[in-house]
Motif scaffolding. Structure first.
Motif, PDB file in Angstrom:
ATOM      1  N   ALA A  79       0.831  -1.209   0.000  1.00  0.00           N
ATOM      2  CA  ALA A  79       0.000   0.000   0.000  1.00  0.00           C
ATOM      3  C   ALA A  79       0.869   1.263   0.000  1.00  0.00           C
ATOM      4  O   ALA A  79       0.531   2.262  -0.639  1.00  0.00           O
ATOM      5  CB  ALA A  79      -0.928   0.005   1.216  1.00  0.00           C
ATOM      6  N   ARG A  81       2.195   1.938  -3.495  1.00  0.00           N
ATOM      7  CA  ARG A  81       1.167   2.563  -4.336  1.00  0.00           C
ATOM      8  C   ARG A  81       0.927   4.021  -3.925  1.00  0.00           C
ATOM      9  O   ARG A  81       0.790   4.907  -4.771  1.00  0.00           O
ATOM     10  CB  ARG A  81      -0.113   1.755  -4.299  1.00  0.00           C
ATOM     11  CG  ARG A  81      -0.017   0.452  -5.086  1.00  0.00           C
ATOM     12  CD  ARG A  81      -1.350  -0.280  -5.191  1.00  0.00           C
ATOM     13  NE  ARG A  81      -1.724  -0.933  -3.953  1.00  0.00           N
ATOM     14  CZ  ARG A  81      -1.275  -2.126  -3.556  1.00  0.00           C
ATOM     15  NH1 ARG A  81      -0.437  -2.795  -4.309  1.00  0.00           N
ATOM     16  NH2 ARG A  81      -1.672  -2.651  -2.423  1.00  0.00           N
ATOM     17  N   ARG A  82       0.849   4.279  -2.617  1.00  0.00           N
ATOM     18  CA  ARG A  82       0.551   5.621  -2.114  1.00  0.00           C
ATOM     19  C   ARG A  82       1.590   6.644  -2.584  1.00  0.00           C
ATOM     20  O   ARG A  82       1.248   7.767  -2.941  1.00  0.00           O
ATOM     21  CB  ARG A  82       0.492   5.612  -0.591  1.00  0.00           C
ATOM     22  CG  ARG A  82       0.113   6.974   0.007  1.00  0.00           C
ATOM     23  CD  ARG A  82       0.008   6.972   1.539  1.00  0.00           C
ATOM     24  NE  ARG A  82      -0.645   5.791   2.040  1.00  0.00           N
ATOM     25  CZ  ARG A  82      -0.116   4.973   2.978  1.00  0.00           C
ATOM     26  NH1 ARG A  82       1.057   5.235   3.513  1.00  0.00           N
ATOM     27  NH2 ARG A  82      -0.779   3.913   3.382  1.00  0.00           N
ATOM     28  N   TYR A  83       2.853   6.251  -2.586  1.00  0.00           N
ATOM     29  CA  TYR A  83       3.914   7.194  -2.923  1.00  0.00           C
ATOM     30  C   TYR A  83       4.381   7.097  -4.370  1.00  0.00           C
ATOM     31  O   TYR A  83       5.323   7.777  -4.760  1.00  0.00           O
ATOM     32  CB  TYR A  83       5.097   7.031  -1.963  1.00  0.00           C
ATOM     33  CG  TYR A  83       4.755   7.531  -0.580  1.00  0.00           C
ATOM     34  CD1 TYR A  83       4.804   8.895  -0.277  1.00  0.00           C
ATOM     35  CD2 TYR A  83       4.337   6.660   0.403  1.00  0.00           C
ATOM     36  CE1 TYR A  83       4.466   9.368   0.981  1.00  0.00           C
ATOM     37  CE2 TYR A  83       4.003   7.118   1.665  1.00  0.00           C
ATOM     38  CZ  TYR A  83       4.065   8.464   1.949  1.00  0.00           C
ATOM     39  OH  TYR A  83       3.723   8.932   3.205  1.00  0.00           O
ATOM     40  N   GLU A 102       7.398   4.474   7.522  1.00  0.00           N
ATOM     41  CA  GLU A 102       6.939   3.850   6.282  1.00  0.00           C
ATOM     42  C   GLU A 102       8.115   3.263   5.504  1.00  0.00           C
ATOM     43  O   GLU A 102       8.005   2.181   4.928  1.00  0.00           O
ATOM     44  CB  GLU A 102       6.197   4.871   5.418  1.00  0.00           C
ATOM     45  CG  GLU A 102       4.869   5.297   6.015  1.00  0.00           C
ATOM     46  CD  GLU A 102       4.281   6.511   5.330  1.00  0.00           C
ATOM     47  OE1 GLU A 102       3.047   6.540   5.157  1.00  0.00           O
ATOM     48  OE2 GLU A 102       5.044   7.451   4.974  1.00  0.00           O
TER      49      GLU A 102
END
Length: 137
Positions: free
Chosen positions: A54, A57-59, A126
């Motif tokens: 995730a 994908r987010r970054y 993260e």
């Protein structure tokens, strides 16, 4: 009821049983190996690899990098992120250590002003999850 197998069929059955046993053994070894790699990666980084897809994908990591196990992560701009644990160097010639990998992910331009990898805003926590994922594969 008695079942009689012809020699040819018996050989096929034995072959199938042996093949299944071998494949099962290989599968168990792969799972055990993956489990061990995951445990070591978690201990090294303090991250949780299950959270990494995730984060990728987010970054936007998957837009530039090919990342094994992440659907749609087939980018060609950055390096392919497979077998990172086996590399001697990461980023722009940094020794491959968990702390260096995390620092590179968070702020690559601190190490190379010419890198194509942008500062994404990813946090250190993260980045530890991402590092755990990369070291576990």
């Amino acid at each position: 009821m008695t079942v009689t197998l012809l020699p040819f069929k018996a050989g096929l059955v034995v072959s199938a049983v042996l093949t299944t046993a071998v494949l099962t053994g290989v599968a168990v070894a792969i799972v055990k190996d993956r489990s061990q790699k995951s445990a070591v990666a978690t201990a090294m980084t303090g991250g949780d690899e299950t959270l990494a897809p995730a984060i990728f994908r987010r970054y936007g990591c998957s837009g530039c990098h090919t990342i094994p196990g992440v659907a749609g992560a087939d980018g060609k701009v950055g390096g392919e992120l497979n077998m990172v644990r086996e590399r001697v160097y990461i980023g722009d010639g940094l020794n491959n250590t968990p702390d260096n990998l995390v620092r590179w992910i968070v702020s690559p331009t601190d190490f190379s002003k010419r890198t194509a990898m942008p500062v994404t805003g990813i946090t250190e926590t993260e980045a530890r999850h991402v590092a755990a994922y990369l070291y576990a594969r």
